[in-house]
Enzyme design. Structure first.
Site, PDB file in Angstrom:
ATOM      1  CB  THR A  27      -6.389  -6.211   9.035  1.00  0.00           C
ATOM      2  OG1 THR A  27      -6.825  -5.844   7.726  1.00  0.00           O
ATOM      3  CG2 THR A  27      -5.611  -5.071   9.663  1.00  0.00           C
ATOM      4  CB  ILE A  34       0.258   2.643  19.151  1.00  0.00           C
ATOM      5  CG1 ILE A  34      -1.006   1.823  18.865  1.00  0.00           C
ATOM      6  CG2 ILE A  34       0.301   3.893  18.275  1.00  0.00           C
ATOM      7  CD1 ILE A  34      -2.304   2.570  19.107  1.00  0.00           C
ATOM      8  CE  LYS A  35       3.065   5.884  25.006  1.00  0.00           C
ATOM      9  NZ  LYS A  35       2.833   5.497  26.387  1.00  0.00           N
ATOM     10  CD  GLU A  61      46.320 -24.110  29.639  1.00  0.00           C
ATOM     11  OE1 GLU A  61      47.224 -23.787  28.852  1.00  0.00           O
ATOM     12  OE2 GLU A  61      46.331 -23.780  30.835  1.00  0.00           O
ATOM     13  CG  LEU A  62      43.324 -27.809  23.505  1.00  0.00           C
ATOM     14  CD1 LEU A  62      42.214 -28.778  23.102  1.00  0.00           C
ATOM     15  CD2 LEU A  62      44.649 -28.306  22.964  1.00  0.00           C
ATOM     16  CG  ASN A  63      40.756 -21.035  22.732  1.00  0.00           C
ATOM     17  OD1 ASN A  63      40.055 -20.698  23.677  1.00  0.00           O
ATOM     18  ND2 ASN A  63      40.252 -21.610  21.654  1.00  0.00           N
ATOM     19  NE  ARG A 106      -1.343   1.788   3.483  1.00  0.00           N
ATOM     20  CZ  ARG A 106      -0.622   2.486   4.340  1.00  0.00           C
ATOM     21  NH1 ARG A 106      -0.108   3.662   3.994  1.00  0.00           N
ATOM     22  NH2 ARG A 106      -0.392   2.022   5.554  1.00  0.00           N
ATOM     23  CG  HIS A 149      32.008 -24.088  23.110  1.00  0.00           C
ATOM     24  ND1 HIS A 149      33.190 -24.420  23.732  1.00  0.00           N
ATOM     25  CD2 HIS A 149      31.032 -24.671  23.850  1.00  0.00           C
ATOM     26  CE1 HIS A 149      32.933 -25.173  24.783  1.00  0.00           C
ATOM     27  NE2 HIS A 149      31.641 -25.349  24.886  1.00  0.00           N
ATOM     28  CE  LYS A 176       0.961  -0.647  14.021  1.00  0.00           C
ATOM     29  NZ  LYS A 176       1.086  -1.417  12.788  1.00  0.00           N
ATOM     30  CD  GLU A 226      32.791 -24.782  18.993  1.00  0.00           C
ATOM     31  OE1 GLU A 226      31.549 -24.733  18.816  1.00  0.00           O
ATOM     32  OE2 GLU A 226      33.534 -23.844  18.659  1.00  0.00           O
ATOM     33  NE  ARG A 259      34.839 -18.336  21.302  1.00  0.00           N
ATOM     34  CZ  ARG A 259      35.917 -18.176  20.539  1.00  0.00           C
ATOM     35  NH1 ARG A 259      36.108 -17.041  19.877  1.00  0.00           N
ATOM     36  NH2 ARG A 259      36.825 -19.130  20.451  1.00  0.00           N
ATOM     37  CG  HIS A 260      35.372 -21.253  26.189  1.00  0.00           C
ATOM     38  ND1 HIS A 260      36.687 -20.938  25.912  1.00  0.00           N
ATOM     39  CD2 HIS A 260      34.851 -21.746  25.042  1.00  0.00           C
ATOM     40  CE1 HIS A 260      36.944 -21.260  24.643  1.00  0.00           C
ATOM     41  NE2 HIS A 260      35.842 -21.752  24.091  1.00  0.00           N
ATOM     42  NE  ARG A 306      36.605 -24.977  24.667  1.00  0.00           N
ATOM     43  CZ  ARG A 306      36.361 -26.190  24.188  1.00  0.00           C
ATOM     44  NH1 ARG A 306      36.571 -27.259  24.935  1.00  0.00           N
ATOM     45  NH2 ARG A 306      35.885 -26.341  22.953  1.00  0.00           N
TER      46      ARG A 306
END
Lengths: 535, 426
Positions: free
Chosen positions: B88, B126-127, B218-220, B36, B348, B130, B283, B213-214, B263
């Site tokens: 509508t 409406i607030k 150590e692996l990161n 419209r 993760h 609209k 993960e 995330r955690h 972790r």
């Protein structure tokens, strides 16, 4: 300082070190505080059917649930049912007895939810008057229990008549009547309730209560004020189940190359005999002459290869993949014993909860497979081609097996289990397709000691068989009330009390499902397993 | 959709569409109001919606037909599976048009009617949405409010709710008072059942979702993927910083969720509050590549590595999972997040990408590349039709684990090309 963490040895769940005896869960436990589900409806509207099915589902997903059927209490109190006159609203002495039965059942509900580790109690009675429901609401509020009503409304005479034929005519009340007599008496019984029936009123009286109205066997639902997760799941379940007759076939893939070598897991193809089975399965499916049968497989090669032989479309579900054996994948049991002796022993100690390192447990499987169960409930005729552990999981749902039994259910290769819903349960037929295969079943080892109460634990996620309850507490304390219950004298009378009346027959290759009567008496634990299994 | 203006139809349409697309069901909203606005370039006032305004009626009818035509094109040419017809649709006549359109084409119809007469809720709606609408862009708030209320009145006279008797053959759900009650009739199939379940679980109570995330693991630090290692010293510092941050947010009744991996649990432990562990938040399972560095993956599985870059959303690690699998795994988590109010989810990288894509409506091809750096909390607040995101880096250094799609994704590429975008590590 953050607490030290240990990975508990069986479930591989990280818990603070001093807490490491705790039984962890695969997913958060949402069902506190305890909930009382209150059935509402005229007789023969499917209340007991819904109660039992819902209880079976909740127990399987790990929420300890139990049905309290007031009719059973009444049968205990009033040994011989004479006629519908008992239910006439002006039969004062009967009204008194019925009231006492309801109160006794509520007392048992309280005990179950407070002292016995129960999470959900299903109060199965007509509960057709506001007075009765107000009493229950008061009971709930005094004890901090949530109340959720399930009302079944149906005015289709053919549905009612069919219900009466299916479950009422063979009920203990009518054991000495013929079918026509039983039908007529029961119809009059319904009329006794009708005048005083006040349905749940969502616009005024019951507008603040939580409930679902199931109208015309699931054609329409009115759901009001769902309070929490468990009510939401209950509503979802009720909206997915149906009562159309149908058949579910469960089988494993054909024998695989890994099976031949005794290896766990993996993704190998079918052996020669596995292919023979698949061809035999195709013939079997043809013979069954079923309209519109869906075929589901996992995403592993052996199950898909099996389905391919059927020459019909099939749907692959990753959720149907075999239990992940983690670091033990592709090993033989001997290799596992050699490389991971401790793990091997732990698994036998607690096979349901045991999680393979970097793998899964049966408990994890239940979580994973739950959407499959939900869709199976929606469907009609389905053939599921899956795997040993997965099949045990599905079977435990249909046959109401506890966590303790699930990992040891017999699901041999090259055998199809045909499940048909009947009355309040499930008929099972085991059909071997006569193609040889290795045996992959490992029985529970003799030496493993199991403590009696290990699986009855508050807040644990443990499928328990929906207990058949004939809670008969000796009424020693309440001297001012007429004693209304007696301890049953014998097994025989116990058997008559149960409304799970599934006939047992053994004929050739067929066996009908396990009837499990588990009665927990106040002082004794008496467990009966009547099982006829084809090995 | 069915319902008077300001009953939440567009809110429901957009949210439902976002959910269905996320779970992999191609869905699209067709909002007749937009058609419209295209047709009638400037909106003057509520008189356009008066039932006796014949010219306007003609235009509105034409817009509805145009939208239906586009629905048909979406299904046949664009492989759509669900179309949400957002208007509508308050008269039996209009709904009959839709039903015959669908019958003719072989589509299923499911009505979602929103019924609400609580004036506070209407005013709030409406607030919220609209005033910001293109229709009221140059008006002041009071003018807009009074005009919109008169607009609603234009519809009221001809509004016929779905009739439980006469329409008993239709499939529908009626939502009363923003979800306090539902009437569900004749659910035909799986997707309608899922839609009903979703609608019954969502709510509009203001709340906040925190995603993190955690702490660095150590692996990161070693640039290795997957595994189940504990936190590095910096990761532990982050856990404390997170605790401080959360306390500072002063949230009432915050639920804390973690995965089953060490972790995330270690991170949650620092908060000193109860937390729930979800295996579904674990993960992504990298299968045979678990605990390898990207360099090792390139060395041992160069083809797999290239295929992953080609189609990161669908690609499944051998004996592992894909992002697509993750979405299925996470669906119950999303459903429960919808039910809950204030929640902190400690998870993760791949998981957080999936969850964030749900909230921010990211399509499948963007999902695996959404940035979710370590030591950063994302605060999500529902607002209007979407979600506001605020990002809080808690000032604790961490390695970067984000690997962009390299330029060359061909299986034949050289090692340097494959490793071009691998972040630094020890």
């Amino acid at each position: 300082m953050p607490r030290e963490l240990t990975q508990n040895r069986i479930q591989k769940i990280w818990v603070p070190t001093k807490d490491d005896k705790r039984r962890g869960t695969g997913a958060p436990h949402f069902a506190n505080p305890p909930t009382v589900i209150v059935m509402v409806g005229l007789p023969a509207r499917g209340k007991t059917y819904i109660s039992k099915k819902l209880t079976r589902y909740l127990n399987w997903i790990g929420i300890p649930t139990k049905v309290f059927n007031v009719g059973e209490y009444r049968r205990e109190a009033v040994r011989n049912y004479s006629s519908y006159d008992f239910f006439k609203p002006d039969n004062e002495s009967a009204v008194k007895i019925r009231q006492q039965c309801a109160l006794a059942a509520l007392r048992d509900v309280e005990a179950y939810l407070k002292d016995e580790g129960g999470q959900v109690a299903v109060f199965d009675a007509t509960n057709t008057t506001r007075d009765r429901r107000d009493l229950i609401l008061k009971f709930g509020s005094e004890n901090d229990f949530k109340i959720f009503f399930i009302e079944s409304v149906c005015e289709d005479p053919s549905v009612i008549a069919s219900n009466i034929m299916e479950v009422k005519v063979s009920c203990p009340d009518y054991k000495d009547c013929n079918k026509t007599e039983a039908m007529m008496d029961f119809q009059k019984r319904i009329e006794c309730y009708r005048t005083s029936y006040q349905p749940l009123d969502p616009d005024q009286y019951d507008r603040d209560h939580s409930f679902i109205k199931v109208i015309d066997v699931g054609r329409r639902f009115l759901v009001n004020r769902i309070q929490d997760h468990i009510q939401s799941k209950i509503v979802y379940y009720l909206m997915n189940i149906h009562v159309q007759p149908r058949t579910i076939y469960l089988c494993r893939h054909g024998e695989s190359k890994d099976n031949l070598e005794g290896r766990l897991g993996g993704d190998s193809g079918l052996s020669q005999r596995g292919r023979q089975f698949s061809a035999a399965l195709a013939r079997f499916v043809d013979e069954q002459q079923l309209k519109d049968m869906k075929v589901w497989t996992s995403q592993l090669c052996r199950s898909i290869q099996t389905a391919e032989h059927l020459g019909v479309p099939y749907e692959q579900w990753k959720a149907l993949n075999e239990l992940d054996a983690g670091l033990c994948e592709d090993m033989t049991y001997d290799e596992v014993k050699e490389k991971f002796p401790e793990e091997f022993a732990l698994r036998d100690e607690d096979k349901y909860y045991y999680r393979y390192p970097a793998g899964e447990s049966y408990q994890d499987l239940v979580q994973r497979v739950e959407p499959v169960i939900m869709e199976l409930e929606r469907q009609e005729n389905v053939l599921v081609v899956c795997h040993q552990a997965v099949m045990r999981c599905l079977l435990a749902y249909f046959l109401d097996k506890s966590a303790d039994e699930m990992p040891y259910l017999k699901c041999p290769l090259h055998t199809v289990l045909k499940l048909t819903p009947v009355a309040y349960g499930c008929k099972v037929e085991s059909i071997s397709l006569n193609v040889e295969a290795v045996n992959t079943h490992r029985d529970r080892p003799e030496e493993v000691k199991r403590g009696p109460g290990t699986l009855i634990r508050r807040n644990s996620v443990t499928p328990l068989t929906s207990p058949e309850s004939h809670i008969k507490k000796p009424r020693i304390e309440d001297l001012d009330e007429a004693p209304i219950q007696e301890l049953p004298g014998s097994v025989a009378s116990l058997a008559l009390c149960t409304s799970t009346h599934i006939p047992l027959a053994l004929a050739g290759q067929q066996w009908l499902g396990k009837v499990c009567l588990r009665t927990i008496l106040h002082y004794l634990k008496v467990v009966f397993h009547l099982s006829f299994q084809r090995t | 959709m069915v319902g008077l203006p300001a009953r939440g139809k567009t809110y429901i349409s957009k949210k439902l569409t976002r959910y269905l697309n996320w779970i992999g069901v191609p869905t699209k909203v067709f909002n007749v109001g937009q058609y419209r606005r295209e047709a009638v370039k400037t909106y003057k006032n509520f008189e356009f919606f008066k039932p006796d305004n014949e010219e306007a009626m003609r235009i509105r009818k034409a817009c509805a037909s145009a939208a239906l035509k586009d629905v048909a094109a979406y299904f046949t040419k664009e492989h759509g599976q669900v179309a949400v017809f957002d208007a509508t649709n308050t008269t039996r006549e209009r709904r009959a048009v839709i039903n015959s359109f669908a019958k003719e084409k072989g589509y299923k119809v499911f009505f979602v009617e929103s019924i609400c007469d609580d004036p506070d809720i209407i005013t709030e709606n409406i607030k919220q949405v609209k005033f910001g609408s293109p229709d009221y862009i140059d008006r002041d708030i009071e003018e807009a409010m009074s005009d919109f209320i008169q607009r609603i009145e234009c519809y009221k006279a001809s509004y016929t709710s779905i009739d439980d008797e006469r329409d008993r053959k239709l499939s529908y759900i009626k939502i009363f008072d923003v979800g306090s009650r539902f009437l569900v009739n004749r659910v035909q199939d799986h997707i309608q059942s899922r839609i009903v379940y979703y609608l019954m679980n969502i709510h509009v109570t203001p709340r906040t979702i925190y995603l993190s995330r955690h702490g660095e693991s150590e692996l990161n630090l070693l640039g290795r993927i997957g595994g189940d290692s504990g936190l590095s010293p910096r990761g532990l510092k982050y856990a404390d910083a997170l605790a401080k941050f959360i306390r500072g947010q002063n949230i009432k009744d915050l639920k804390v969720w973690t995965s089953h991996m060490k972790r995330t649990i270690q991170t949650a432990e620092a908060l000193g509050v109860q937390y729930e562990q979800w295996k579904a938040l674990n993960e992504i399972d990298a299968g045979v590549c678990e605990e390898l560095t990207y360099e090792e993956i390139q060395e041992n599985f160069p083809d797999e590595f290239a295929m992953r870059d080609q189609e990161k959303y669908r690609y499944r690690y051998p004996k592992g999972e894909s992002y697509e699998d993750l979405v299925h795994r996470l669906e119950p988590v999303i459903m429960e997040l919808e039910r809950q109010e204030n929640v902190l989810v400690i998870c993760h990288q791949a998981i957080m990408r999936c969850l964030l894509s749900y909230f921010l409506d990211k399509p499948a091809d963007e999902l695996p590349y959404v940035r979710c750096p370590l030591h950063t909390v994302l605060k999500l607040t529902p607002v209007a039709y979407g979600c506001k995101v605020e990002s809080f880096f808690l000032n604790i250094e961490a390695v970067n684990t984000h690997r962009e799609r390299p330029a060359n994704v061909n299986v034949s590429r050289k090692t340097e090309e494959a490793l071009q975008t691998v972040p630094d590590h020890n």
